[in-house]
Scaffold this active site. Sequence first.
Site, short mmCIF file in Angstrom:
data_model
loop_
_atom_site.label_atom_id
_atom_site.label_comp_id
_atom_site.label_asym_id
_atom_site.label_seq_id
_atom_site.Cartn_x
_atom_site.Cartn_y
_atom_site.Cartn_z
N HIS F 14 0.84 -1.19 0.00
CA HIS F 14 0.00 0.00 0.00
C HIS F 14 0.88 1.25 0.00
O HIS F 14 2.11 1.18 0.13
CB HIS F 14 -1.00 0.01 1.17
N CYS F 33 5.71 6.56 4.39
CA CYS F 33 4.51 5.81 4.00
C CYS F 33 3.93 6.33 2.69
O CYS F 33 3.03 5.71 2.12
CB CYS F 33 3.44 5.88 5.09
N HIS F 39 5.02 0.30 -0.22
CA HIS F 39 5.71 -0.60 0.69
C HIS F 39 4.64 -1.60 1.13
O HIS F 39 3.57 -1.62 0.52
CB HIS F 39 6.33 0.16 1.88
N HIS F 41 2.96 -4.77 4.17
CA HIS F 41 2.82 -5.31 5.53
C HIS F 41 2.24 -6.72 5.49
O HIS F 41 1.53 -7.08 4.56
CB HIS F 41 1.88 -4.42 6.36
N ASP F 79 -5.31 -10.43 0.00
CA ASP F 79 -4.01 -11.10 0.15
C ASP F 79 -3.20 -11.04 -1.15
O ASP F 79 -3.70 -11.33 -2.24
CB ASP F 79 -4.22 -12.57 0.54
N HIS F 80 -1.94 -10.65 -1.00
CA HIS F 80 -1.02 -10.53 -2.14
C HIS F 80 -1.52 -9.51 -3.17
O HIS F 80 -1.32 -9.67 -4.37
CB HIS F 80 -0.73 -11.89 -2.78
N GLU F 124 -1.11 -3.84 11.79
CA GLU F 124 -0.36 -3.45 10.59
C GLU F 124 1.09 -3.95 10.70
O GLU F 124 1.69 -4.35 9.72
CB GLU F 124 -0.39 -1.93 10.44
#
Lengths: 134, 134, 134, 134, 134, 134
Positions: F14, F33, F39, F41, F79-80, F124
């Site tokens: 994100h 950020c 980047h 998480h 996810d991913h 996070e």
Amino acid sequence: MISVTRKSHFNAAHRLNNPKWSDKKNEEFFGLCNNENYHGHNYELDVTVSGEIDEESGYLVDMKELSDIIESEIESRFDHKNLNLDTEEFRELNPTAENIAIVIWNILREKIPKKFQLSIKLYETPRNFVEYSG
Amino acid sequence: MISVTRKSHFNAAHRLNNPKWSDKKNEEFFGLCNNENYHGHNYELDVTVSGEIDEESGYLVDMKELSDIIESEIESRFDHKNLNLDTEEFRELNPTAENIAIVIWNILREKIPKKFQLSIKLYETPRNFVEYSG
Amino acid sequence: MISVTRKSHFNAAHRLNNPKWSDKKNEEFFGLCNNENYHGHNYELDVTVSGEIDEESGYLVDMKELSDIIESEIESRFDHKNLNLDTEEFRELNPTAENIAIVIWNILREKIPKKFQLSIKLYETPRNFVEYSG
Amino acid sequence: MISVTRKSHFNAAHRLNNPKWSDKKNEEFFGLCNNENYHGHNYELDVTVSGEIDEESGYLVDMKELSDIIESEIESRFDHKNLNLDTEEFRELNPTAENIAIVIWNILREKIPKKFQLSIKLYETPRNFVEYSG
Amino acid sequence: MISVTRKSHFNAAHRLNNPKWSDKKNEEFFGLCNNENYHGHNYELDVTVSGEIDEESGYLVDMKELSDIIESEIESRFDHKNLNLDTEEFRELNPTAENIAIVIWNILREKIPKKFQLSIKLYETPRNFVEYSG
Amino acid sequence: MISVTRKSHFNAAHRLNNPKWSDKKNEEFFGLCNNENYHGHNYELDVTVSGEIDEESGYLVDMKELSDIIESEIESRFDHKNLNLDTEEFRELNPTAENIAIVIWNILREKIPKKFQLSIKLYETPRNFVEYSG
């Protein structure tokens, strides 16, 4: 060759200081850890014993016996103590995590049968730990 | 209403003792925690702030700002200290986990904007903790 | 021979892709990890240094120095980065957990005195990790 | 030489008992673990595979394939089972954590390519675990 | 109003089954958890007591006393037991995590002074837990 | 009134950015950020459902059903993925942890029966998390 590990813990105060150094050098080198009034940690200890499984029992060692040794030899000696003031082991020896691990290993080595290898993992905080195998 | 939590930590020595009690009563009541030479802990602290999300930024609070407040107000005050000897807060007050949580909450309450609710969770060890919300 | 370990962490985006393969092969082989828009992880890193204890200080290495090396060489390089786009190291090299661990080890090996052994443990998620010792 | 580890888990009942011993000896030796009605654990399993990285893919092994092997060979065999009654492996063999680790290693060793080394870490509880590498 | 929490644990076997349902319905509804030979878990228990701090001691409750109550009332009752066969509480009652939490709460409620609120958090596995406050 | 919680997780990329702000303001406000290359998480998600226990089954909800809802509605969606580029939900909405938690809560609220209360806890990183209950 198989290993079993038992986790235990003790809470203690300590101060890092080398009595052969000047106060100034100790303060510069050890920083906050040199605080003359001490600080402290929850030490979390993993004791690992390695060797050959006993085929009859299916145990490497009796975890209850290992746990009892750790309690009587380590926890009762160091828990809720000031390592520098209350223990013989660290009256002269600087209680760094490294030295605490070595001291614990030496104490346990006397109590664990010689046919087993012994390793120690000592967490000083959740973010740093020491390992020692003799 | 949404909450954000930031984890931090400090390592300190302390001793439980009520100066208005006799030594004997303190020893009986607080047991090992009364050790006159102190013991210590890795205190792990969760700070929770609750309120309304800022629609423009999508933040409740800026975590960096919250983290800076915790570092300057709590970590720098208590980390690598002897709570009984080195801090104003516990010169008279018994540094039980409960009292430490209340003290931390009161310090942070002054620094966190009033529109937010504030809760504290303080681990004295990985096996016991205190929660306080004012 | 004793070991000390320091934990650290960085958050990054990445995408698994071998530029020498066709898009179809990359997608079949790497599956969701091949997503052209990237995904990401909280990488948790354990850096372990092994060697002989310094008898005078009682340290193997100064944890503060080790921590500073990790911060300046690894965290500042990879934290909040897109590994494929933002870093020299992974412009050509596929940023699998295995390759990231090897890259980190090579970077740190240059900065850690040669008398010490160096091991890396890199968690890509809380459920899988890589270990590399050169 | 690099290692990758995948975590998995299964929940099972068991009872420690050596059928060649008398009931009295089993009870004395295994204590509460000998309860004839069984007790149980959440077994957490780390499977570590070591070898040379595949330069083309940047993988040591495909984690998805490793994960599928663990699921089909270990989880589906032991999860939500009574190890003593429901599994061929422990009909005669005492299901100590040591023996479970050896059995799992032997099963996986057949399924993991011979060019890789294989290690197992099996947590019986969050406070004790066994390691086995053949 | 402040809360303190103490963590403890017990390992037990159980089987989910409603004796008023047919075997077929039990098997369909509870799936693997209905295994007639039982399976098991490491139950991790957080006991939270809330109320007013005792200003004299700085304690809400004496953690040692709380810990002793949990050991004598919960751990000694359920640890290394088959919940369905070995305990009065679950001879008729289906030992779901929900029901175990309610039973534990009811037992502890009798032993914790009425001026305190009581909450329970019971982990059946590291991935799912139940909370109950009466 | 009882609560059950199920843990799950997804890994995503994100970038924090408010398209109504200038690039300069976004960079100043969101710092690292705001990296235009993203980047990522490992998001760890606790879903808590509260209500009255079903006396017949001893369940509040069937954990398998709850787990399936989380997998099909949340994990398969996020996810991913790159939250900003690959998902409808965050094409316009800034994917702060707060906003992700609210979006997840709204998605799950549609799928969880109305008689139950719903709470979300979204990590996070292992060091900060958000809670939302509608």
